[in-house]
Design a protein around this motif. Structure first.
Motif, mmCIF file in Angstrom:
data_model
loop_
_atom_site.group_PDB
_atom_site.id
_atom_site.type_symbol
_atom_site.label_atom_id
_atom_site.label_comp_id
_atom_site.label_asym_id
_atom_site.label_seq_id
_atom_site.Cartn_x
_atom_site.Cartn_y
_atom_site.Cartn_z
ATOM 1 N N ASP A 29 0.850 -1.149 0.028
ATOM 2 C CA ASP A 29 0.096 0.052 -0.022
ATOM 3 C C ASP A 29 0.800 1.507 0.081
ATOM 4 O OD1 ASP A 29 -2.836 1.068 0.410
ATOM 5 O OD2 ASP A 29 -1.761 1.947 2.118
ATOM 6 N N ARG A 33 0.927 4.162 -2.788
ATOM 7 C CA ARG A 33 0.738 5.653 -2.565
ATOM 8 C C ARG A 33 2.050 6.622 -2.941
ATOM 9 N NH1 ARG A 33 -3.577 6.058 0.126
ATOM 10 N NH2 ARG A 33 -4.541 4.215 1.021
ATOM 11 N N GLY A 297 -8.023 1.201 -2.165
ATOM 12 C CA GLY A 297 -7.351 1.649 -3.465
ATOM 13 C C GLY A 297 -7.572 0.661 -4.514
ATOM 14 N N GLN A 298 -8.746 0.026 -4.675
ATOM 15 C CA GLN A 298 -8.849 -1.027 -5.810
ATOM 16 C C GLN A 298 -9.962 -0.468 -6.564
ATOM 17 O OE1 GLN A 298 -7.226 -3.942 -6.402
ATOM 18 N NE2 GLN A 298 -6.092 -3.357 -4.772
ATOM 19 N N PRO A 305 -3.347 -0.029 -10.086
ATOM 20 C CA PRO A 305 -3.525 0.815 -8.823
ATOM 21 C C PRO A 305 -3.054 2.381 -8.460
ATOM 22 C CG PRO A 305 -3.337 -1.505 -8.345
ATOM 23 C CD PRO A 305 -2.875 -1.170 -9.894
ATOM 24 N N GLU A 306 -1.789 2.296 -9.130
ATOM 25 C CA GLU A 306 -1.191 3.687 -9.051
ATOM 26 C C GLU A 306 -2.045 4.893 -9.736
ATOM 27 O OE1 GLU A 306 1.482 1.678 -12.000
ATOM 28 O OE2 GLU A 306 0.207 1.111 -10.237
ATOM 29 N N LEU A 309 -5.035 5.484 -7.880
ATOM 30 C CA LEU A 309 -5.136 6.330 -6.822
ATOM 31 C C LEU A 309 -4.884 7.970 -7.051
ATOM 32 C CD1 LEU A 309 -2.577 4.487 -4.382
ATOM 33 C CD2 LEU A 309 -5.061 4.912 -3.889
ATOM 34 N N ARG A 312 -8.339 8.969 -7.525
ATOM 35 C CA ARG A 312 -8.882 9.225 -6.410
ATOM 36 C C ARG A 312 -8.556 10.563 -5.786
ATOM 37 N NH1 ARG A 312 -8.298 4.976 -1.352
ATOM 38 N NH2 ARG A 312 -7.081 6.293 -0.278
ATOM 39 N N PRO A 334 -4.037 11.072 -2.142
ATOM 40 C CA PRO A 334 -5.172 10.241 -2.243
ATOM 41 C C PRO A 334 -6.049 9.947 -1.079
ATOM 42 C CG PRO A 334 -3.248 8.826 -2.317
ATOM 43 C CD PRO A 334 -2.651 10.261 -2.507
ATOM 44 N N ASP A 335 -5.515 10.499 -0.028
ATOM 45 C CA ASP A 335 -6.119 10.240 1.469
ATOM 46 C C ASP A 335 -6.772 11.425 1.848
ATOM 47 O OD1 ASP A 335 -2.754 8.667 1.866
ATOM 48 O OD2 ASP A 335 -4.691 7.567 1.361
ATOM 49 N N GLN A 357 -13.446 4.146 1.593
ATOM 50 C CA GLN A 357 -11.710 4.564 1.502
ATOM 51 C C GLN A 357 -11.102 3.391 2.196
ATOM 52 O OE1 GLN A 357 -8.593 8.223 2.505
ATOM 53 N NE2 GLN A 357 -10.783 8.331 3.057
#
Length: 564
Positions: A29, A33, A297-298, A305-306, A309, A312, A334-335, A357
């Protein structure tokens, strides 16, 4: 005067990155990120223009960091308040005030230069502003798409206020907001509304026009404030004949520019503007603010995935820019820490959840499936470990008469057939039974016997008794779940959907089911609560009438829904 608006160069402690769900290692993870934050420009260009734009969203500077020049608001020649005003997250002594300058909201730059613009704001006790309370100035930064978030403090608890903004010679519409009673203060009643799922392309926001006239203290938005899907020139099911929407909306949202423009479309709706001006909102998201049925993150589809993100990050950035949210909710890449707690005197504690999330990926896909070892894996989580601990700790220390949990997806068990050959929704809590069991056990251990869960997502109105053990309908009822139908998603709907009889037979704890559009109102008293499911006759034509499809009461010391 004591005020708190976003500074030009805020020095706010970074919100820690959320823990990864158990299904993915922390190292993996962290690597994703890092990729989302650190992809260099050359790599981004090889991923295509959309990915490059998303990278910009990930690394956008803080307000003022780009040293944008100032623009004299007196040079504005068009009304910049086309998207209205909003307020949110009320506290006993403060409230968040929002607007966004957008003279031409359907253009990428909103018709404004990439410059800082000074905006004035004021609060008063009356709608005509003859009894002023607070006033100040703040800056609309181009880095935040000229959105404004003002935390006005030093206010009296439990009081109604009126607010407005000025930029140059233009004055915004007047908004009405309020502060909460002091935490622990004796409070006899609270009225709130719950809304969700407002697909612009599925119909008019008529329910919001009716909601603007309701006597409620606060509105809880449970997710799907916008949809990522394309909106054609006729506005989809709205079937416009008096206007043509720009082609920029006729594509799925993937870039920061896309999401910003989509918020402009939604927030230009006059019924939504009216509801925001009438009541403070407390918002949380579901999936469509980013992408359908994503999990942590899916992504929904087979995308690296990157890259997801990055998408996102763009979606979260645009969400914060366009919602009445406080500074701690501002995203970092992305958070975004969206789960938070509000109190309404001694009457209610609101634990606003984020079930999108941090969740584990859906088992067996994201549709209706037969439950099995994968979905019943005890390590699976809907909330992530940190949010789960926060919620359970909050219940243990709560002294409120009602513990209210605004969240996104159906919490109670919902079988789609009678007998043993049933399926469950893997995107709802039924796909995460161990996670739900931990919350039910935690509520029982904390002595929470007055739980109220609020839900959106499914485009219907439900009323459930929350059972301690859904396999034993004679087990203890711990509380009630009230599901707010959609504002527009699903088009007109029907009072009795095709599966109405099957669902009621297969789920004895289901006490109400209606498939029209509308919203939910709840009046909390010290010992009982009343829920009214308010619906409109249609959303594919404007101006539909409002009715009450069902009314129920629940008692604090004897939970369970009973007809009012």
């Amino acid at each position: 005067m004591p005020t708190a608006s976003l500074p030009d160069s805020p020095t706010v402690p970074a919100v820690p990155a959320p823990p990864a769900p158990p299904s993915r290692s922390a190292r993996h993870d962290a690597a994703l990120r890092a990729a989302a934050r650190g992809l260099d420009r050359r790599r981004l260009l090889t991923l295509g223009g959309a990915a490059a734009a998303l990278a910009f969203a990930t690394n956008l500077p803080a307000a003022g960091a780009a040293q944008a020049a100032g623009f004299d608001a007196r040079r504005l020649r068009e009304d910049p308040f086309t998207l209205g005003v909003a307020s949110g997250d009320p506290h006993p002594s403060s409230v968040l005030l929002w607007t966004r300058l957008a003279p031409r909201p359907f253009e990428p730059d909103s018709g404004l230069p990439a410059s800082r613009i000074t905006v004035e704001w004021e609060l008063a006790h009356d709608e005509r502003f003859t009894r002023g309370v607070r006033r100040g100035r703040t800056t609309a930064h181009p880095e935040f798409h000229h959105s404004v978030h003002v935390e006005a403090d030093g206010l009296d608890a439990g009081r109604v206020y009126y607010y407005r903004f000025r930029a140059g010679s233009f004055t915004s519409p007047v908004g009405r907001t309020r502060t909460t009673p002091g935490e622990g203060a004796k409070t006899g009643e609270l009225a709130f509304a719950a809304v969700s799922c407002q697909a612009y392309h599925d119909g008019y926001f008529t329910a919001y026009r009716h909601l603007a006239d309701e006597d409620v203290d606060v509105v809880l938005h449970l997710g799907d404030y916008l949809y990522e899907y394309a909106v054609n020139a006729a506005g989809g099911a709205r079937g416009y004949t008096d206007r043509v929407l720009p082609a920029v909306f006729n594509r799925e949202t993937t870039t920061l520019e896309d999401y910003r423009l989509r918020y402009a479309l939604y927030k230009s709706d006059p019924d939504l503007i009216a509801a925001h001006a009438a009541h403070p909102f407390v918002v949380t998201w579901d999936d469509h603010e980013t992408e359908n049925n994503y999990a942590g993150g899916q992504p929904e589809n087979d995308v690296p995935p990157e890259e997801f993100l990055l998408r996102r990050a763009a979606a979260y950035r645009a969400y914060w820019e366009n919602q009445p949210l406080r500074l701690p909710q501002r995203p970092t890449g992305p958070d975004m820490r969206l789960y938070r707690r509000l109190h309404w005197g001694d009457l209610a504690q609101f634990d606003i959840l984020d079930t999108r999330q941090y969740r584990s990926d859906q088992a067996y896909g994201d549709g209706w499936q037969t439950p099995g070892p994968e979905s019943e894996d005890p390590s699976r989580t809907m909330t992530g470990a940190a949010q789960e601990r926060w919620l359970l700790d909050g219940w243990r220390t709560s002294r409120a008469r009602w513990n209210v949990v605004p969240q996104q997806v159906t919490f109670s068990q919902r079988r789609n057939a009678t007998g043993s050959a049933y399926k469950l929704s893997m995107d709802s809590w039924d796909g995460y039974p161990a996670s739900r069991e931990r919350l039910l056990a935690g509520a029982e251990q904390a002595g929470v016997d007055h739980l109220m869960v609020l839900t959106g997502d499914v485009h219907v109105g439900y009323g459930f008794d929350i059972k301690r053990d859904y396999a034993d309908q004679g087990s203890r009822t711990l509380g009630t779940e009230l599901v707010a139908t959609s504002i527009a998603s699903g088009k007109d709907g029907a009072d009795r959907p095709a599966n109405w009889e099957t669902y009621l037979a297969a789920n004895p704890h289901l006490k109400f089911y209606n498939g029209r559009r509308g919203y939910l109102t709840v009046r909390l008293g010290e010992e009982s609560a009343r829920a009214d499911f308010r619906t409109v006759s249609a959303v594919t034509v404007p101006g539909a009438s409002l009715t009450t499809a069902g009314s129920f009461v629940t008692e604090r010391r004897s939970p369970g829904l009973k007809p009012a």
